[in-house]
Design an enzyme around this catalytic site. Sequence first.
Site, PDB file in Angstrom:
ATOM      1  N   LYS A 215      -1.418   4.193 -27.696  1.00 26.15           N
ATOM      2  CA  LYS A 215      -1.784   3.691 -28.925  1.00 26.15           C
ATOM      3  C   LYS A 215      -3.299   4.258 -28.981  1.00 26.15           C
ATOM      4  CE  LYS A 215      -0.768  -0.424 -30.311  1.00 26.15           C
ATOM      5  NZ  LYS A 215      -0.784  -1.731 -30.549  1.00 26.15           N
ATOM      6  N   GLU A 221      -3.392   5.438 -17.057  1.00 24.47           N
ATOM      7  CA  GLU A 221      -2.063   6.265 -16.161  1.00 24.47           C
ATOM      8  C   GLU A 221      -1.592   7.342 -17.178  1.00 24.47           C
ATOM      9  OE1 GLU A 221      -2.153   1.838 -14.990  1.00 24.47           O
ATOM     10  OE2 GLU A 221      -2.635   2.920 -16.748  1.00 24.47           O
ATOM     11  N   GLY A 277       3.396  -3.745 -27.406  1.00 23.31           N
ATOM     12  CA  GLY A 277       3.951  -2.683 -26.377  1.00 23.31           C
ATOM     13  C   GLY A 277       5.165  -2.887 -26.106  1.00 23.31           C
ATOM     14  N   ARG A 278       5.506  -4.294 -25.811  1.00 19.70           N
ATOM     15  CA  ARG A 278       6.919  -4.518 -25.123  1.00 19.70           C
ATOM     16  C   ARG A 278       7.706  -4.870 -26.072  1.00 19.70           C
ATOM     17  NH1 ARG A 278       2.851  -7.932 -24.256  1.00 19.70           N
ATOM     18  NH2 ARG A 278       3.224 -10.189 -24.931  1.00 19.70           N
ATOM     19  N   GLU A 363       5.844 -10.863 -19.273  1.00 19.63           N
ATOM     20  CA  GLU A 363       4.522 -10.377 -19.882  1.00 19.63           C
ATOM     21  C   GLU A 363       4.199 -11.357 -21.322  1.00 19.63           C
ATOM     22  OE1 GLU A 363       2.679  -6.347 -19.882  1.00 19.63           O
ATOM     23  OE2 GLU A 363       3.317  -6.527 -21.852  1.00 19.63           O
ATOM     24  N   HIS A 394      27.979  -7.498  -4.464  1.00 21.53           N
ATOM     25  CA  HIS A 394      28.064  -7.338  -3.022  1.00 21.53           C
ATOM     26  C   HIS A 394      26.617  -7.055  -2.288  1.00 21.53           C
ATOM     27  CE1 HIS A 394      32.122  -5.977  -2.551  1.00 21.53           C
ATOM     28  NE2 HIS A 394      32.239  -5.772  -4.112  1.00 21.53           N
ATOM     29  N   LYS A 514      -6.783  -3.593 -13.971  1.00 19.47           N
ATOM     30  CA  LYS A 514      -7.134  -2.307 -14.616  1.00 19.47           C
ATOM     31  C   LYS A 514      -8.592  -1.944 -14.914  1.00 19.47           C
ATOM     32  CE  LYS A 514      -4.864  -1.342 -18.441  1.00 19.47           C
ATOM     33  NZ  LYS A 514      -4.199  -1.576 -19.844  1.00 19.47           N
TER      34      LYS A 514
END
Length: 552
Positions: A215, A221, A277-278, A363, A394, A514
């Site tokens: 954005k 990152e 964002g999510r 979040e 399993h 961050k």
Amino acid sequence: MAAHVQPLTKRRATKRSAWSALTSHYKTVSKLHLRQLFADDPKRGERMALEAVGLYLDYSKNRVTDETLKLLVQLAEELGLRERIDAMFSGQKINITEKRAVLHIALRAPKDASILVDGKNVVPEVHSVLDKMADFSNRVRSGAWKGHTGKQIRNVVNIGIGGSDLGPVMAYEALKHYSDRDMTFRFVSNVDGTDFAEAVQDLDPAETLFIISSKTFTTLETMTNAHTARSWSLAGLGNDETSVAKHFVAVSTNAAEVAKFGIDTANMFEFWDWVGGRYSMDSAIGLSTMVAIGPENFRSMLNGFHQMDEHFRTAPFEANLPVLMGLLAVWYNDFFGAQTVAVLPYEQYLKRFPAYLQQLTMESNGKHVTLGGKEVSRDTGPIYWGEPGTNGQHSFYQLIHQGTRLIPCDFIAFVKPLNPLGRHHDLLLANVFAQTEALAFGKTPEQVKAEGTPDWLVPHRVFEGDRPTNTILAEQLTPESLGKLVALYEHSVFTQGVLWDIDSFDQWGVELGKVLAQRIVPEIEDNAEPLLKHDSSTNSLIRRYRKLKQAQ
């Protein structure tokens, strides 16, 4: 902010009586085994099921009675869930800490809808961006968009992190059956160099397009990976700076930084601050998804989202899929003390769905204060996790069946397979139904003994049962049904947040680490020994890393 004071006060005032009623009720219900509930009501499995917008929810194998559901719905009404739903859909700024509207529902609204933010209808802007995405996707898919050397684009690499990665990755894997198999799609998010190196290992720069999703176009990152991608691309294209415009596009709102990077701002796809964002996989963040499956399939996915949105907005709470799932999640989290929820899709294409839900749920609702800034009085935000299909049977199902922790489970399955192969799908669905039956009813000591089991072995082979499950059935995994599933969980998360009186749409907990990392980066990279002012552990770790790094 003043507009929100009255509803918040109302929720605080009425919360206690509703919660008290459920607390008393829990003391009775918690002693009732699912075996007894089904024995007392032979038609429970037919009655406690709900079908809406193409999804069938069997919630009969939950540790609830009709009275439980009545009280949970009453709680939702008293705590103002209907008002909060209306506030979100009308564009009110319900993300109070950031003073933003919460309008992922506008991303999938039809063209003729009107959703206002500060008096402006945002739907035309949404469709303008969708049309621009469709035009670009068609050009890439058809080969009309050429790379710098004139070669057709065959590889698309999405670079983002968080919601700019998890949504696109999940959607690509979920809808791979519908994707253009002549193209390769890769996703880079981790700042660990291995992520980028492996993503481009076998790619030709002349045939590779990068989508940079950020954005602000400043995310550490994402921009570190973006600049590495730029260097990699230029190295393979004769270091011609003009090539960047043909091999990079941006999903951003920062035109200045996009242009500075070398991307033509005509190839910048916008989204808005009212999209978290999510919650953004159906915005321009989903550009890689649209390129993979085509604009028609992408719009079908949006239609699925919208159908669930309308169901959530209009259905009465007792017949509302997301509300019911949200209420049940609160019931187990706050009354039974269940700390996790397992999401178990019996569909290999949904292998990344649990990981996607981890961000969506944790979040959103991993919060320790109320909307009014007071410490919460009960647990919020259960841990979501899971794996697809029979794989989990399993590995971790042992703990769910015979462990000491109560783990509510959501089973997700589809009637029609996308890849029919003999008996495979019948065996897969048989396992879905068998697991929910086994978790609910278990196996008593008497049943184990009747099988001829030696007395010493009986305790080891007893299944307590009484493990709650939801089963979600749909006809087939399609773009439309994926949209419905994602929206189902989005609105379930919202429902939970309202009952906990928290802001499900901010994420301040992401920030501190961050900020500290930005402070530590120069301390690691400086040639001169830095003056460290952290705690003794952090100082020691930085010094050790610097020493070992310099010795290489």
